[in-house]
Motif scaffolding. Structure first.
Motif, PDB file in Angstrom:
ATOM      1  N   GLY A   1       3.142   5.197  -2.547  1.00 43.06           N
ATOM      2  CA  GLY A   1       3.289   4.199  -2.464  1.00 43.06           C
ATOM      3  C   GLY A   1       1.791   3.462  -4.644  1.00 43.06           C
ATOM      4  O   GLY A   1       1.150   4.550  -3.902  1.00 43.06           O
ATOM      5  N   ALA A   2       2.487   3.154  -4.670  1.00 45.21           N
ATOM      6  CA  ALA A   2       1.827   2.825  -6.256  1.00 45.21           C
ATOM      7  C   ALA A   2       0.777   1.791  -5.336  1.00 45.21           C
ATOM      8  O   ALA A   2      -0.247   2.430  -6.729  1.00 45.21           O
ATOM      9  CB  ALA A   2       2.586   1.766  -6.623  1.00 45.21           C
ATOM     10  N   GLY A   3       0.614   1.190  -4.767  1.00 45.49           N
ATOM     11  CA  GLY A   3      -0.303   0.283  -3.724  1.00 45.49           C
ATOM     12  C   GLY A   3      -1.866   0.817  -3.864  1.00 45.49           C
ATOM     13  O   GLY A   3      -2.943   0.244  -3.395  1.00 45.49           O
TER      14      GLY A   3
ATOM     15  N   THR B   1       0.407   9.503  -4.127  1.00 44.49           N
ATOM     16  CA  THR B   1       1.842   9.986  -3.052  1.00 44.49           C
ATOM     17  C   THR B   1      -0.059  11.110  -2.592  1.00 44.49           C
ATOM     18  O   THR B   1      -1.002  11.683  -3.212  1.00 44.49           O
ATOM     19  CB  THR B   1       2.320  11.321  -3.618  1.00 44.49           C
ATOM     20  N   ILE B   2       0.848  11.079  -0.905  1.00 42.30           N
ATOM     21  CA  ILE B   2      -0.890  11.521  -0.296  1.00 42.30           C
ATOM     22  C   ILE B   2       0.037  13.026   0.529  1.00 42.30           C
ATOM     23  O   ILE B   2       1.424  12.347   1.161  1.00 42.30           O
ATOM     24  CB  ILE B   2      -1.994  11.194   0.796  1.00 42.30           C
TER      25      ILE B   2
ATOM     26  N   GLU C   1       2.805   0.012   9.147  1.00 41.57           N
ATOM     27  CA  GLU C   1       4.204  -0.690   9.393  1.00 41.57           C
ATOM     28  C   GLU C   1       4.754  -0.803   8.248  1.00 41.57           C
ATOM     29  O   GLU C   1       5.532  -2.244   7.934  1.00 41.57           O
ATOM     30  CB  GLU C   1       2.696  -2.313   9.330  1.00 41.57           C
ATOM     31  N   LEU C   2       5.496   0.010   8.554  1.00 36.25           N
ATOM     32  CA  LEU C   2       6.838  -0.249   7.618  1.00 36.25           C
ATOM     33  C   LEU C   2       8.198  -0.781   7.259  1.00 36.25           C
ATOM     34  O   LEU C   2       9.386  -1.175   7.223  1.00 36.25           O
ATOM     35  CB  LEU C   2       7.210   1.079   7.217  1.00 36.25           C
TER      36      LEU C   2
ATOM     37  N   LEU D   1       1.003  -1.505  -0.470  1.00 41.67           N
ATOM     38  CA  LEU D   1      -0.193  -0.432  -0.473  1.00 41.67           C
ATOM     39  C   LEU D   1       0.874   1.174  -0.180  1.00 41.67           C
ATOM     40  O   LEU D   1       0.635   2.464  -0.831  1.00 41.67           O
ATOM     41  CB  LEU D   1      -0.946  -0.007   1.089  1.00 41.67           C
ATOM     42  N   ILE D   2       1.798   1.569   0.980  1.00 43.09           N
ATOM     43  CA  ILE D   2       2.523   2.266   1.092  1.00 43.09           C
ATOM     44  C   ILE D   2       4.010   2.280   1.561  1.00 43.09           C
ATOM     45  O   ILE D   2       4.400   0.889   1.925  1.00 43.09           O
ATOM     46  CB  ILE D   2       2.753   3.422   2.574  1.00 43.09           C
TER      47      ILE D   2
END
Length: 407
Positions: free
Chosen positions: A344-346, A377-378, A399-400, A259-260
């Protein structure tokens, strides 16, 4: 002929001890039967004697008025010195090597001195040299105009040099060597639990780089992406593979499932808000035209029927305010801000990502001053004092720190 392009930054070639690590990577590639084109930056950083900023100090830049053409002549010297030094040391290790300037290497640029654009790369000289030498060391960051003037291609230009050579030479891949072992999920100086990423997409690393990650210049990634040439971002001081930069699918792994990918940030920016009660559309045009004419780069733009909000680097805030007041506007200023970006592309098409960001920052007692988003992107604008808290909060909520976590 299997060609590999490697790029080593200023700290990697700063000392003889550091260059031993560089030579080890070169030897490893030669054992794999590659011909190497090695792009180098200037030796070290200020106050090292041949670093770019040290050379600029010789002419009291920026206090003195210097022509951009002459500044390019001066700045190009650092990379040329570096190329000759490394070539000499390779020869001491019984590796056949030669050094080329950017002009020798075929870089033809525009005449926008200090920020020149590459118009074409003529690789014939390098290909000819590779028939004689195993390694061609190229001075990064520079080229020559059609009329023969030396140019430089802006900060991060050695990354761009390496990418352009990779494309022109149809290299198998481009390796960018840095101080860290690849692309991290966040700046490790801000997030202690940041970890290196195995794979990122071209678009993800472009967004991370544009939003403040300093490991690689985004223009270099864009050049490699257009030609679909894989890149690796690696540590000069490690034998680990670092981060592979490529398209979305790698050996069956779809990184869009993540996701990110990472959290980036840019500090030391000022938010400017200009409101009006009438003819807002004319005001919007006048504001941005005035910023452009003054050479002030604007970012994080929000346009509404009643006004505009945007950011500028802190260093240009006073100048921007003066210009606006001269035009009769009454800008509201919020200084010492930072932009924090989740990339994140997800996230494309996935509901709830923005809500998760807002909730995480609210729980961390971080005020959001402005926000915007794109497909991957946000962005949020926060007070500088909340920067570390904000970056860590987002790193935790997605949770990176957990390798392979889908967040």
């Amino acid at each position: 002929m299997n060609i590999l392009v490697q790029k080593f930054g200023g700290t990697s070639v700063q000392s003889e001890e550091n260059r031993e690590h560089v030579i080890k990577h070169i030897k490893d590639a030669l054992v794999q039967d590659y011909k190497l084109v090695v792009v180098v930056s200037a030796l070290g950083r200020k106050p090292d004697p041949y670093a770019t900023d040290t050379l600029l100090g010789l002419v009291d830049f920026p206090a003195n008025k210097n022509s951009s053409r002459e500044l390019d002549m001066l700045m190009s010297c650092g990379e040329i010195i570096s190329s000759v030094v490394l070539s000499n040391e390779l020869q001491k290790h019984h590796i056949t090597a030669t050094a080329l300037t950017g002009a020798h290497a075929g870089f033809v640029t525009s005449d926008d001195f200090t920020q020149a654009k590459i118009k074409e790369v003529q690789p014939e000289r390098i290909l000819q040299e590779l028939k004689t030498y195993d390694v061609v060391v190229v001075a990064g960051f520079q080229g020559i105009t059609p009329s023969g003037d030396i140019t430089t291609i802006g900060r991060g230009g050695s990354d761009t040099t390496a990418a352009a050579l990779g494309v022109a030479l149809n290299a198998e891949r481009i390796e960018i060597f840095t101080d860290v072992n690849g692309i991290m999920t966040a700046d490790p100086r801000v997030v202690e639990k940041a970890r290196p990423l195995d794979v990122v997409t071209y678009s993800e690393i472009c967004n991370l780089a544009y939003q403040g990650a300093k490991v690689i210049h985004p223009r270099a990634v864009e050049i490699a992406m257009q030609a679909k040439i894989p890149m690796r971002v690696r540590s000069t001081y490690s034998q680990q593979g670092g981060t592979l930069v490529t398209s979305s699918r790698v050996e069956g792994m779809d990184v869009a499932d993540r996701l990110i990918t990472g959290i980036a940030h840019i500090a030391n920016i000022t938010q400017i808000r200009v409101q009006t009660k009438e003819e807002a559309y004319r005001m919007q045009s006048d504001v941005f035209k005035a910023m452009a004419e003054a050479g002030i780069s604007v970012d994080f733009i929000t346009i509404s029927p009643t006004g505009v909000i945007y950011t500028v680097p802190n260093a240009f805030a006073d100048k921007a305010v003066h210009i606006l007041e001269t035009l009769g506007f009454h800008p509201e200023i919020t200084g010492n801000c930072a932009k924090v970006s989740a990339v994140g592309a997800g996230m494309t098409g996935v509901p709830g990502v923005a809500a998760k960001i807002v909730q995480a920052l609210t729980d961390a007692d971080v005020q959001i001053l402005q926000s915007a988003d794109s497909h991957t992107t946000i962005w949020v604008l926060v007070h500088d004092r909340d920067l570390k808290t904000a970056v860590n909060a987002l790193h935790d909520v997605f949770e990176l720190s957990d390798a392979g976590s889908p967040a």
